[in-house]
Design a protein around this motif. Structure first.
Motif, PDB file in Angstrom:
ATOM      1  N   LEU A  11       0.855  -1.168  -0.090  1.00 59.31           N
ATOM      2  CA  LEU A  11       0.138   0.097  -0.038  1.00 59.31           C
ATOM      3  C   LEU A  11       0.961   1.231   0.112  1.00 59.31           C
ATOM      4  O   LEU A  11       0.333   2.299  -0.399  1.00 59.31           O
ATOM      5  N   ASN A  12       2.178   1.169   0.384  1.00 66.05           N
ATOM      6  CA  ASN A  12       2.886   2.321   0.587  1.00 66.05           C
ATOM      7  C   ASN A  12       3.516   2.708  -0.825  1.00 66.05           C
ATOM      8  O   ASN A  12       3.320   3.724  -1.270  1.00 66.05           O
ATOM      9  N   LYS A  13       3.731   1.828  -1.539  1.00 67.00           N
ATOM     10  CA  LYS A  13       3.978   1.585  -3.076  1.00 67.00           C
ATOM     11  C   LYS A  13       2.795   2.356  -3.884  1.00 67.00           C
ATOM     12  O   LYS A  13       2.925   3.238  -4.732  1.00 67.00           O
ATOM     13  N   GLY A  14       1.671   2.177  -3.721  1.00 64.82           N
ATOM     14  CA  GLY A  14       0.557   2.347  -4.223  1.00 64.82           C
ATOM     15  C   GLY A  14       0.321   3.846  -3.945  1.00 64.82           C
ATOM     16  O   GLY A  14      -0.272   4.620  -4.634  1.00 64.82           O
ATOM     17  N   MET A  15       0.431   4.320  -2.522  1.00 65.39           N
ATOM     18  CA  MET A  15       0.403   5.618  -2.209  1.00 65.39           C
ATOM     19  C   MET A  15       1.157   6.715  -2.902  1.00 65.39           C
ATOM     20  O   MET A  15       0.940   7.690  -3.336  1.00 65.39           O
ATOM     21  N   SER A  16       2.691   5.976  -3.028  1.00 66.89           N
ATOM     22  CA  SER A  16       3.490   6.888  -3.890  1.00 66.89           C
ATOM     23  C   SER A  16       3.238   6.787  -5.325  1.00 66.89           C
ATOM     24  O   SER A  16       3.276   7.974  -5.865  1.00 66.89           O
ATOM     25  N   ALA A  17       2.680   5.811  -5.904  1.00 67.43           N
ATOM     26  CA  ALA A  17       2.032   5.792  -7.218  1.00 67.43           C
ATOM     27  C   ALA A  17       1.119   6.779  -7.417  1.00 67.43           C
ATOM     28  O   ALA A  17       0.896   7.430  -8.670  1.00 67.43           O
ATOM     29  N   ILE A  18       0.208   6.937  -6.439  1.00 67.27           N
ATOM     30  CA  ILE A  18      -0.821   7.786  -6.748  1.00 67.27           C
ATOM     31  C   ILE A  18      -0.434   9.068  -6.648  1.00 67.27           C
ATOM     32  O   ILE A  18      -1.038  10.189  -7.585  1.00 67.27           O
ATOM     33  N   GLY A  19       0.592   9.588  -5.961  1.00 72.46           N
ATOM     34  CA  GLY A  19       1.217  10.801  -6.005  1.00 72.46           C
ATOM     35  C   GLY A  19       1.710  11.426  -6.895  1.00 72.46           C
ATOM     36  O   GLY A  19       1.507  12.128  -7.546  1.00 72.46           O
ATOM     37  N   PHE A  20       2.662  10.134  -7.642  1.00 70.42           N
ATOM     38  CA  PHE A  20       3.211  10.469  -8.848  1.00 70.42           C
ATOM     39  C   PHE A  20       2.218  10.870 -10.020  1.00 70.42           C
ATOM     40  O   PHE A  20       2.299  11.594 -10.937  1.00 70.42           O
ATOM     41  N   PHE A  21       1.056   9.970 -10.073  1.00 74.92           N
ATOM     42  CA  PHE A  21      -0.088  10.038 -11.083  1.00 74.92           C
ATOM     43  C   PHE A  21      -0.675  11.525 -10.833  1.00 74.92           C
ATOM     44  O   PHE A  21      -1.094  11.999 -11.816  1.00 74.92           O
TER      45      PHE A  21
END
Length: 138
Positions: A40-50
């Protein structure tokens, strides 16, 4: 006639999206929040970059786009690339026969062909440049 999309960079919705994206990126990268699943931490980071991709791609959503603040403007009219102008470097602005001619202090001229652009948008673009040029030279 085509329209120009004007974007004053003081829009609080886009500023909030940038801040939210920064929170997501930092939260995901440094694991600021304790989550049961580490993915989920990687997902949060991906959402931020998106969210940042969405913000910085705004210029490419429109064929004719002007983004400005009190320091300068980015103008993209009928082309893929944009011209960046600093208002304190503009010496003179002329609107002659649907052509916007901007002369810089260095003597370099930048010309925008506004033939296919609606008249109110042409006037608004000229007013934005003149108003901010005068404000930065006083």
């Amino acid at each position: 006639m085509k329209n120009i999309h004007f974007d004053n960079m003081r829009n609080w919705i886009w500023i909030a999206i940038l801040i939210l994206s920064l929170i997501f990126i930092l939260g995901g990268a440094f694991e600021l929040f304790e989550l049961e699943n580490p993915k989920l931490n990687k997902g949060m980071s991906a959402i931020g970059f998106f969210l940042q991709v969405i913000y910085f791609s705004k210029m490419f959503w429109y064929k004719n786009y002007v983004q400005w603040n009190k320091k300068g403007a980015v103008i993209r009219i009928n082309s893929f690339s944009a011209k960046s102008l600093s208002f304190d470097q503009i010496k003179k602005t002329e609107l002659i026969e649907k052509k916007l001619i901007i002369t810089k202090d260095s003597g370099k001229t930048i010309t925008f062909d506004l033939n296919e652009i609606a008249e109110p948008d042409t006037q608004k673009l000229n007013e934005i440049i003149i108003k901010n040029t005068i404000a930065n030279t006083v």
